[in-house]
Scaffold this active site. Structure first.
Site, short mmCIF file in Angstrom:
data_model
loop_
_atom_site.label_atom_id
_atom_site.label_comp_id
_atom_site.label_asym_id
_atom_site.label_seq_id
_atom_site.Cartn_x
_atom_site.Cartn_y
_atom_site.Cartn_z
N ARG A 17 0.80 -1.23 0.00
CA ARG A 17 0.00 0.00 0.00
C ARG A 17 0.83 1.28 0.00
O ARG A 17 0.32 2.36 -0.22
CB ARG A 17 -0.97 -0.01 1.20
CG ARG A 17 -2.16 -0.93 0.97
CD ARG A 17 -2.98 -1.08 2.21
NE ARG A 17 -2.33 -1.94 3.20
CZ ARG A 17 -2.68 -2.01 4.47
NH1 ARG A 17 -3.66 -1.27 4.94
NH2 ARG A 17 -2.05 -2.82 5.30
N SER A 390 31.27 44.90 -1.35
CA SER A 390 30.10 44.26 -1.97
C SER A 390 30.39 43.80 -3.39
O SER A 390 31.21 44.39 -4.10
CB SER A 390 28.95 45.26 -2.02
OG SER A 390 28.57 45.58 -0.70
CA CA Z 1 -0.93 -3.80 9.78
#
Ligand code: CA
Ligand code: UD1
Length: 453
Positions: A17, A390
């Site tokens: 799943r 800079s």
């Molecule tokens: Ca299970």
């Protein structure tokens, strides 16, 4: 005498799943595989060794489970014939003779040592089987704990349960402690005459009782027993993990303005009186010392921030960033494998990679350490109290001495001695009146176009 204990972790599932190319126990929670969380929990329950029952991705799972100081042996369950069958895959380990056997699941990463210790205590008090149960409003799918005259008499799987049994809300977490001296005998008596035709570990309750043994249950918080079957559950588990750890951190003295927006990794360390603003994400390996301030929307991984240093907003610290006491990394800056000395400042829009910056140095906006030539990485070394103007590019390897001054917009390719001023840019030239001429020419072109149209 302390009791010996073997933890058997079941991790042989197919993870169908999860719809994933890898076993679910390899999926990370708080930046490390689920299975490692489980090993850590059983380790803190005082176990002597771990038997890991693996199936799919056996080698990767075994590797992900190994954490320092815990002896783990893997056992392959070739066929998935049920939880009772799975535990017996570790027969060899169980046969070594332990006082306690703890059975737990690799896909229940929020479990803590509390219920596991309580279950072991049940064995010490004379039970042969101690089931870890939990109460829930949503019992569907779980085995139910059936009680008669105050005693646990059986666990009934959903598929085998009557309608009346299905109304029971006390459920089996799947975690269980078994008397180690009797475990093999009890386990070998499990059959598979049930709705799924599987060998159910849960049958141990009735088996132990039928042999005159004592069976008890202990309770665990429902959240801790949350299992992971799919990615939605994975997200729920992550959520609970984060909530729990943030809470612990706040109680230990860390201030979080909007804790629900702060994400921690399993090993994040934050000292007392540190302040974490909203929307900060920590990847693995972050250590924040006391009193440091992490401003909003910063991302920190593999980095160390010393006392009273400040980071962000919108800063990214990558592995090897090491910020000294009171130093500062401001907005839209990235630091990778870079050390900032005490009080050094990298305030705006800068990339510091493979660099060492001495104490008190100031790195101007838009400075880039050019650390990569497409093949190799090289180092930039900046001394103490240097000033980098800079929009400078520091092309590594390059060294800038203490107190040196780099004119803004410079491209620095050669080492700069201490206290020198380096100008690595074209000299400025002013041409009086030239702007007027340019403007007049532009206006003339525009007028010509308009006349044509
Ligand atoms: Ca299970
Ligand atoms: C099991 C319990 C159920 C409990 C539930 C909690 C049994 C018979 N049922 O049901 O009472 O409420 O867990 O989540 O024990 N596994 C293996 N090899 C196997 C079978 C399972 O390693 O052959 C592992 C799985 O990867 C999983 C765990 O054991 O981590 C549980 O297996 P699963 O099939 O999910 O059991 P449930 O039917 O959910």
């Amino acid at each position: 005498m302390e009791r010996t204990c073997l933890a058997v972790i079941l991790a042989a599932g197919d993870s169908t799943r999860m719809k994933s190319s890898k076993s679910k126990v390899l999926h990370p929670v708080a930046g490390r595989p689920m299975i490692a969380h489980v090993v850590e929990a059983v380790a803190s329950a005082g176990i002597s060794s771990v038997a890991l029952v693996v199936g799919r991705d056996a080698e990767d799972v075994a590797k992900a489970a190994s954490i320092a100081g815990v002896g783990i042996e893997s056992y392959l369950q070739k066929e998935r014939l049920g939880t009772g069958h799975a535990v017996l895959a570790a027969r060899e380990a169980i046969a070594k003779g332990y006082d306690d056997i703890l059975v737990t699941y690799g896909d229940v990463p929020l479990q803590t040592d509390g219920p596991l210790k309580a279950a072991r205590q049940g064995l010490a008090d004379g039970s042969d089987v101690v089931v870890i149960g939990f109460h829930t409003d949503r019992p569907t799918g779980y085995g139910r704990l059936l009680v008669k005259d105050g005693e646990l008499i059986a666990i009934r799987e959903e598929k085998d349960a009557t309608d009346a049994e299905r109304t029971v809300t006390w459920c089996n977490s799947g975690l269980m402690a078994i008397n180690g001296r009797k475990a093999l005998d009890l386990l070998s008596r499990i059959g598979n005459a049930n709705a799924k035709g599987e060998f159910y570990l849960t049958d141990l309750v009735e088996i132990a009782r039928s042999l005159g043994g004592r069976v008890t249950a202990v309770d665990a918080p429902e959240i801790e027993m949350t299992g992971c079957n799919n990615r939605a559950e994975l997200a729920v588990i992550e959520h609970f993990w984060q909530e729990r750890r943030r809470h612990q951190m706040m109680l230990s003295g860390v201030t979080m303005i909007a804790p629900e927006t702060v994400f921690l990794a399993y090993d994040t360390v934050i000292g007392q009186d540190a302040l974490i603003e909203p929307n900060v994400v920590f990847g693995p390996g972050a250590v924040i010392d006391s009193g440091a301030v992490i401003h909003a929307f910063s991302h920190i991984e593999g980095a160390h921030v010393s006392e009273s240093a400040t980071v962000g907003p919108f800063a990214r610290l990558r592995p090897g960033a090491d910020l000294g006491t009171g130093s500062k990394v401001g907005n839209f800056c990235e630091v990778k494998n870079g050390r900032l000395g005490e009080g050094a400042k990298v305030n705006h829009l800068t990339y510091i990679g493979d660099a060492v910056i001495g104490a008190g140095s100031n790195i101007g906006a838009g400075t880039i350490t050019c650390n990569y030539d497409g093949v190799n990485k090289s180092e930039t070394v900046i001394g103490e109290n240097a000033f980098i103007g800079s929009n400078s590019s520091l092309v590594a390897p390059v060294t800038i001495g203490d107190g040196a001054y780099i004119a803004s917009g410079s491209v620095i390719t050669v080492n700069v001695p201490a206290d020198a001023l380096a100008l690595g840019r074209a000299r400025q030239e002013n041409k009086p009146g030239r702007a007027t001429l340019l403007r007049e020419r532009a206006l003339a072109i525009k007028a010509a176009k308009k006349a044509k149209a």
